[in-house]
Design a protein around this motif. Structure first.
Motif, PDB file in Angstrom:
ATOM      1  N   ARG A 180      27.142  46.279  32.168  1.00 25.64           N
ATOM      2  CA  ARG A 180      27.496  44.976  31.607  1.00 25.64           C
ATOM      3  C   ARG A 180      28.984  44.752  31.856  1.00 25.64           C
ATOM      4  N   SER A 181      29.317  43.539  32.290  1.00 25.39           N
ATOM      5  CA  SER A 181      30.698  43.284  32.671  1.00 25.39           C
ATOM      6  C   SER A 181      31.028  41.811  32.534  1.00 25.39           C
ATOM      7  N   PHE A 182      32.331  41.510  32.487  1.00 19.24           N
ATOM      8  CA  PHE A 182      32.787  40.124  32.543  1.00 19.24           C
ATOM      9  C   PHE A 182      34.112  40.090  33.293  1.00 19.24           C
ATOM     10  N   ALA A 183      34.466  38.888  33.750  1.00 23.82           N
ATOM     11  CA  ALA A 183      35.717  38.681  34.486  1.00 23.82           C
ATOM     12  C   ALA A 183      36.613  37.742  33.698  1.00 23.82           C
ATOM     13  N   SER A 184      37.920  37.909  33.870  1.00 13.15           N
ATOM     14  CA  SER A 184      38.910  37.044  33.222  1.00 13.15           C
ATOM     15  C   SER A 184      39.948  36.643  34.253  1.00 13.15           C
ATOM     16  N   ALA A 185      40.552  35.475  34.041  1.00 13.21           N
ATOM     17  CA  ALA A 185      41.503  34.962  35.029  1.00 13.21           C
ATOM     18  C   ALA A 185      42.730  34.376  34.353  1.00 13.21           C
ATOM     19  N   ALA A 187      47.202  33.478  35.695  1.00 13.69           N
ATOM     20  CA  ALA A 187      48.026  33.281  36.883  1.00 13.69           C
ATOM     21  C   ALA A 187      48.424  34.607  37.537  1.00 13.69           C
ATOM     22  N   ASP A 188      48.277  35.732  36.814  1.00 11.58           N
ATOM     23  CA  ASP A 188      48.683  36.999  37.423  1.00 11.58           C
ATOM     24  C   ASP A 188      47.565  37.663  38.219  1.00 11.58           C
ATOM     25  N   ARG A 189      46.337  37.633  37.705  1.00 13.07           N
ATOM     26  CA  ARG A 189      45.236  38.329  38.355  1.00 13.07           C
ATOM     27  C   ARG A 189      43.890  37.795  37.853  1.00 13.07           C
ATOM     28  N   ILE A 190      42.840  38.068  38.652  1.00 14.47           N
ATOM     29  CA  ILE A 190      41.472  38.010  38.155  1.00 14.47           C
ATOM     30  C   ILE A 190      41.052  39.450  37.929  1.00 14.47           C
ATOM     31  N   LYS A 191      40.665  39.774  36.725  1.00 11.46           N
ATOM     32  CA  LYS A 191      40.329  41.145  36.351  1.00 11.46           C
ATOM     33  C   LYS A 191      38.875  41.232  35.897  1.00 11.46           C
ATOM     34  N   THR A 199      36.457  48.259  28.692  1.00 16.50           N
ATOM     35  CA  THR A 199      37.232  49.128  29.579  1.00 16.50           C
ATOM     36  C   THR A 199      37.621  48.354  30.835  1.00 16.50           C
ATOM     37  N   PHE A 200      38.919  48.399  31.199  1.00 15.83           N
ATOM     38  CA  PHE A 200      39.359  47.723  32.417  1.00 15.83           C
ATOM     39  C   PHE A 200      38.667  48.344  33.619  1.00 15.83           C
ATOM     40  N   TRP A 201      38.169  47.467  34.538  1.00 12.39           N
ATOM     41  CA  TRP A 201      37.444  47.945  35.703  1.00 12.39           C
ATOM     42  C   TRP A 201      38.309  47.839  36.953  1.00 12.39           C
TER      43      TRP A 201
END
Length: 291
Positions: A180-185, A187-191, A199-201
């Motif tokens: 299971r995962s999600f993304a965030s955006a 101006a510095d990065r898409i993570k 947990t940061f991927w």
């Protein structure tokens, strides 16, 4: 999958035929910019929120407002329906995520740990059931039952504008093994992040400047993640490998200003093949795969 809806600075909600792109219906009632529009999969309802501090429930059988949810102290920028419960989460300029019982109009929780505007919200039937992103550079995972913040993610260095879940169909691929995962955006990065612990991927590898503000994220069942930014650029990424596969420039409408090039929102249709974007030049564009 026959139609979709949009909200705008003209204070209206419009419903469009997905196949032809023709306008089907216009709903009026907000007195400020409409920032969020959400369909219910469980009821014939549409929920809207905007700069007028209002959150409305529209009955699509009668095309009228049947409930309003009062409590936000300023403009409402984000809204998300719980996939399994009759619960709506909203957030905005008052830095608070408010959780509503959509039937009784009662506020269930006021989640107030953010220090700045709440720009995006995700909901899930599994814990954490609410995820919020803010201009305070943090993402919070919320314990819905307890009504408190369970974890704060602080990896971003700039305000976060957009969130997107990895759909279950994409997560079931051989490469991901059901993660299971999600993304965030911002101006510095898409993570990307792993759930349930946050947990940061990894960071998405992009070919554009990190100074661009990403307003929109969307992900389909094939694991294709799309971003839209303030320069009118669409980035296409493979979620699994975190690599960029393509970049397209949205063409502005004739007569529009350079500052109106921004892609403000993006979503896939139910098939996951057509991408719909809302842009600052007052246009809605539909994109389909080549070939």
């Amino acid at each position: 999958n026959a139609w979709f809806a949009s909200g705008s600075a003209d204070r209206t909600i419009k419903a469009w035929d997905l196949a032809s792109g023709k306008l089907k219906l216009t709903l009026t009632g907000h007195i400020g910019v409409v920032r969020a529009v959400v369909f219910s999969d469980r009821h014939p309802y549409l929920f809207s929120a905007g700069d007028d501090n209002q959150v409305k429930c529209w009955d699509l059988e009668y095309n009228k407002v049947v409930r309003q949810y009062h409590g936000h102290l300023s403009g409402v920028y984000a809204a998300a329906l719980h996939p399994a419960l009759d619960v709506l989460a909203t957030g905005g300029r008052d830095a608070t995520v408010r959780v509503w019982d959509i039937r009784t109009k009662q506020q269930v929780h006021a989640l107030s740990s953010h220090r700045d505007v709440v720009n995006a919200i995700l909901t899930d039937k599994n814990d954490p059931q609410i995820i919020s992103a803010s201009a305070d550079q943090t993402i919070r995972l919320w314990d819905l039952a307890a009504g408190r913040s369970a974890k704060t993610l602080t990896n971003h260095r700039k305000g976060i504008r957009a969130l997107a879940h990895l759909p279950p169909a994409a997560a079931s691929s051989a490469e991901l093994h059901g993660v299971r995962s999600f993304a965030s955006a911002s101006a510095d990065r898409i993570k990307t992040w792993e759930l349930p612990d946050g947990t940061f991927w990894r960071n998405m590898k992009s070919d554009v400047s990190r100074d661009r503000i990403v307003h929109a994220l969307a992900c389909n069942d094939d694991g294709l993640l799309v971003s839209g930014d303030d320069a009118g650029s669409l980035g296409f990424f493979d979620y699994v490998s975190a690599t960029q596969t393509q970049r397209l420039q949205a063409l502005p409408q004739p007569g529009s200003l350079e500052s109106e090039a921004a892609v403000l929102c993006a979503t896939f249709d139910c098939t996951g093949q057509r991408l719909i974007t809302g842009e600052a030049d007052k246009s809605i564009k539909m994109w389909k795969p080549e070939g």
